[in-house]
Motif scaffolding. Structure first.
Motif, PDB file in Angstrom:
ATOM      1  N   ALA A  99       0.860  -1.190   0.000  1.00  0.00           N
ATOM      2  CA  ALA A  99       0.000   0.000   0.000  1.00  0.00           C
ATOM      3  C   ALA A  99       0.889   1.230   0.000  1.00  0.00           C
ATOM      4  O   ALA A  99       1.916   1.261   0.681  1.00  0.00           O
ATOM      5  N   VAL A 100       0.477   2.223  -0.759  1.00  0.00           N
ATOM      6  CA  VAL A 100       1.280   3.441  -0.866  1.00  0.00           C
ATOM      7  C   VAL A 100       0.626   4.545  -0.042  1.00  0.00           C
ATOM      8  O   VAL A 100      -0.578   4.766  -0.148  1.00  0.00           O
ATOM      9  N   ALA A 101       1.419   5.191   0.794  1.00  0.00           N
ATOM     10  CA  ALA A 101       0.893   6.261   1.644  1.00  0.00           C
ATOM     11  C   ALA A 101       0.297   7.360   0.782  1.00  0.00           C
ATOM     12  O   ALA A 101       0.802   7.641  -0.302  1.00  0.00           O
ATOM     13  N   ASN A 102      -0.770   7.970   1.282  1.00  0.00           N
ATOM     14  CA  ASN A 102      -1.455   9.068   0.603  1.00  0.00           C
ATOM     15  C   ASN A 102      -2.292   8.603  -0.580  1.00  0.00           C
ATOM     16  O   ASN A 102      -2.966   9.393  -1.207  1.00  0.00           O
ATOM     17  N   GLU A 103      -2.243   7.299  -0.866  1.00  0.00           N
ATOM     18  CA  GLU A 103      -2.988   6.822  -2.012  1.00  0.00           C
ATOM     19  C   GLU A 103      -4.460   6.705  -1.644  1.00  0.00           C
ATOM     20  O   GLU A 103      -5.317   7.314  -2.260  1.00  0.00           O
ATOM     21  N   GLY A 104      -4.743   5.981  -0.548  1.00  0.00           N
ATOM     22  CA  GLY A 104      -6.138   5.729  -0.233  1.00  0.00           C
ATOM     23  C   GLY A 104      -6.624   6.471   0.988  1.00  0.00           C
ATOM     24  O   GLY A 104      -7.805   6.663   1.179  1.00  0.00           O
ATOM     25  N   ALA A 105      -5.712   6.911   1.845  1.00  0.00           N
ATOM     26  CA  ALA A 105      -6.170   7.363   3.151  1.00  0.00           C
ATOM     27  C   ALA A 105      -5.423   8.582   3.679  1.00  0.00           C
ATOM     28  O   ALA A 105      -4.964   8.575   4.808  1.00  0.00           O
ATOM     29  N   PRO A 106      -5.307   9.637   2.877  1.00  0.00           N
ATOM     30  CA  PRO A 106      -4.578  10.793   3.384  1.00  0.00           C
ATOM     31  C   PRO A 106      -5.235  11.370   4.636  1.00  0.00           C
ATOM     32  O   PRO A 106      -4.555  11.805   5.554  1.00  0.00           O
ATOM     33  N   ASP A 107      -6.562  11.328   4.675  1.00  0.00           N
ATOM     34  CA  ASP A 107      -7.272  11.895   5.818  1.00  0.00           C
ATOM     35  C   ASP A 107      -6.930  11.178   7.110  1.00  0.00           C
ATOM     36  O   ASP A 107      -6.777  11.782   8.147  1.00  0.00           O
ATOM     37  N   ARG A 108      -6.846   9.848   6.984  1.00  0.00           N
ATOM     38  CA  ARG A 108      -6.536   9.078   8.185  1.00  0.00           C
ATOM     39  C   ARG A 108      -5.175   9.445   8.736  1.00  0.00           C
ATOM     40  O   ARG A 108      -4.976   9.518   9.936  1.00  0.00           O
ATOM     41  N   ILE A 109      -4.242   9.659   7.820  1.00  0.00           N
ATOM     42  CA  ILE A 109      -2.887  10.001   8.245  1.00  0.00           C
ATOM     43  C   ILE A 109      -2.900  11.351   8.954  1.00  0.00           C
ATOM     44  O   ILE A 109      -2.353  11.513  10.032  1.00  0.00           O
ATOM     45  N   GLU A 110      -3.565  12.312   8.339  1.00  0.00           N
ATOM     46  CA  GLU A 110      -3.655  13.637   8.942  1.00  0.00           C
ATOM     47  C   GLU A 110      -4.316  13.569  10.316  1.00  0.00           C
ATOM     48  O   GLU A 110      -3.863  14.170  11.271  1.00  0.00           O
ATOM     49  N   ARG A 111      -5.402  12.802  10.386  1.00  0.00           N
ATOM     50  CA  ARG A 111      -6.174  12.742  11.612  1.00  0.00           C
ATOM     51  C   ARG A 111      -5.329  12.180  12.750  1.00  0.00           C
ATOM     52  O   ARG A 111      -5.264  12.729  13.834  1.00  0.00           O
ATOM     53  N   MET A 112      -4.624  11.102  12.444  1.00  0.00           N
ATOM     54  CA  MET A 112      -3.750  10.495  13.437  1.00  0.00           C
ATOM     55  C   MET A 112      -2.771  11.517  13.974  1.00  0.00           C
ATOM     56  O   MET A 112      -2.528  11.628  15.161  1.00  0.00           O
ATOM     57  N   PHE A 113      -2.242  12.285  13.031  1.00  0.00           N
ATOM     58  CA  PHE A 113      -1.203  13.228  13.377  1.00  0.00           C
ATOM     59  C   PHE A 113      -1.739  14.358  14.264  1.00  0.00           C
ATOM     60  O   PHE A 113      -1.144  14.712  15.258  1.00  0.00           O
ATOM     61  N   GLU A 114      -2.906  14.889  13.906  1.00  0.00           N
ATOM     62  CA  GLU A 114      -3.467  16.008  14.668  1.00  0.00           C
ATOM     63  C   GLU A 114      -3.882  15.582  16.072  1.00  0.00           C
ATOM     64  O   GLU A 114      -3.676  16.303  17.039  1.00  0.00           O
ATOM     65  N   ILE A 115      -4.486  14.402  16.183  1.00  0.00           N
ATOM     66  CA  ILE A 115      -4.948  13.959  17.496  1.00  0.00           C
ATOM     67  C   ILE A 115      -3.746  13.686  18.386  1.00  0.00           C
ATOM     68  O   ILE A 115      -3.736  14.030  19.564  1.00  0.00           O
ATOM     69  N   ASP A 116      -2.699  13.135  17.791  1.00  0.00           N
ATOM     70  CA  ASP A 116      -1.413  12.971  18.486  1.00  0.00           C
ATOM     71  C   ASP A 116      -0.884  14.288  19.017  1.00  0.00           C
ATOM     72  O   ASP A 116      -0.430  14.400  20.139  1.00  0.00           O
TER      73      ASP A 116
END
Ligand code: C2E
Ligand code: CA
Ligand code: CA
Length: 354
Positions: A99-116
């Motif tokens: 799986a390539v980052a930012n391909e299917g789930a950029p929002d999830r990545i951002e969300r993880m980061f902000e909540i962190d």
């Protein structure tokens, strides 16, 4: 690890990270990197063996993040979160996957980061509230508004939270922040100079007021401290009224039943508000700072300020003008019949002493 290492060029590397391995590879193209990732999956699959005639299959999941050659601008914490998320996606797709980052789930990545990031601020006591006075025209009533600040970990200097708030509103996590603010507002009103004010206003995001858990929590906190509840005023930004009117009314009724008040923030800045306005149980409107800024020179801004005052009067609702910066603006607002003034001219936000 040896088998993986054997596939790397001299300038590339790998390291263990928990149960996963992180490899960094430099290849001439994105396609070459994807081929490499698929080769790894194949290689692991080919390692299948059998014990006592029973087939043991091995699978690998690979998360890929493409970095540009401008590595100087790479945020490695973010990169690690992104590649970890891609790996998670590969695992969820059933293994033997790339799986390539930012391909299917950029929002999830951002969300993880902000909540962190928010949790980090809370854990490190880096969140604080500042207060700015709201001055009554012609009465002795004392009010202030609480504004969130993030403290620099080294200097302790406060900075405004606009990036954090918009990111949390977008990706989730804002309710955790709003809950923190409600708790702090109650605590500070009881224990600090805020106790001297007749009304202490706090901001809550439109996202949170639609959440049943949050509404219930606010009701409970207000019921616990009725003597403090009567001092609090919840500022809700006017864009919230674009949403579902029933949920908004429910939050407003909860707050009012609890003894606190409601202010409609940034009034005038949203188009449909005037129509919906008459049905909402509010006590105050805050005339958006952009109209105050233009009230002397822009005829339309001036007209909007006057319209806000008239509408508020017709409803028996108090008006507050935001972002008052000059004596001339102040005079115009007083002459227009505004009840309260807030802005750098009167008081700059300062941290509540804790
Ligand atoms: P807002 O609720 O409209 O807050 C007023 C903003 O105007 C504050 O910016 C304040 O520092 C700024 N301000 C005050 N006087 C003047 C003035 O004379 N001139 C100008 N140009 N600006 C003035 P701040 O603190 O950066 O907050 C920005 C926004 O972030 C707030 O807008 C509010 O929507 C949000 N916010 C702040 N604190 C909280 C919070 O605790 N929770 C939530 N959910 N949102 C918050
Ligand atoms: Ca506000
Ligand atoms: Ca405002």
């Amino acid at each position: 690890a040896e088998l993986l290492d054997a596939r790397l060029h001299p300038t590339e590397g790998l390291t263990r990270s928990g149960e996963a391995m992180i490899m960094w590879v430099a290849r001439p193209s994105i396609e070459a990197i994807d081929d490499f990732a698929h080769d790894l999956v194949e290689m692991v699959r080919s390692l299948a063996f059998d014990i006592d005639g029973e087939q043991i299959a091995l699978t690998a999941s690979v998360g890929v993040l493409h970095l540009t050659d401008d590595l100087g601008s790479t945020d490695f914490r973010r990169a690690r979160a992104a590649v970890g998320d891609a790996l998670q996606l590969a695992v969820e797709r059933g293994g033997d996957q790339v799986a390539v980052a930012n391909e299917g789930a950029p929002d999830r990545i951002e969300r993880m980061f902000e909540i962190d990031r928010l949790q980090g601020y809370i854990d490190n006591s880096q969140l604080a509230l500042a207060y700015q006075e709201i001055v009554s025209v012609g009465t002795a009533t004392r009010c202030c508004e609480l504004l969130l600040r993030i403290l620099d970990p080294v200097t302790g200097q406060p900075r405004p939270p606009v990036d954090l708030i918009s990111a949390l509103e977008r990706y989730g996590g804002i309710t955790k922040l709003d809950t923190w603010v409600v708790d702090e507002a109650l605590r500070l009103t009881q224990t600090t100079e805020l106790g001297d004010y007749d009304h202490v206003c706090l901001n809550v995001s439109a996202r949170s007021i639609g959440k049943a858990d949050f509404v219930e929590y606010v009701a409970m906190r207000l019921a616990e401290a009725p003597h403090l509840a009567t001092k609090l005023c919840f500022e809700i930004t006017e864009t919230a009224t674009f949403g579902d009117l029933d949920t908004i009314s429910e939050f407003m009724s909860t707050v009012i039943d609890g003894g606190a008040a409601i202010a409609l923030d940034d009034f005038g800045a949203g188009a449909t508000s005037f129509a919906k306005f008459s049905t909402l149980p509010i006590q105050k409107v805050k005339i958006d700072g952009q109209f105050v800024a233009g009230c002397l020179n822009e005829p339309v801004d001036r007209a909007i300020v006057l319209a806000c005052v008239n509408i508020a009067r017709a409803r028996g609702v108090t008006t507050v003008a935001e972002a008052v910066e000059t004596d001339e603006q102040q005079q115009f607002l007083i002459d227009s019949g505004v009840d309260f003034l807030q802005g750098y001219l009167l008081h700059r936000p300062e941290l509540v002493t804790t």
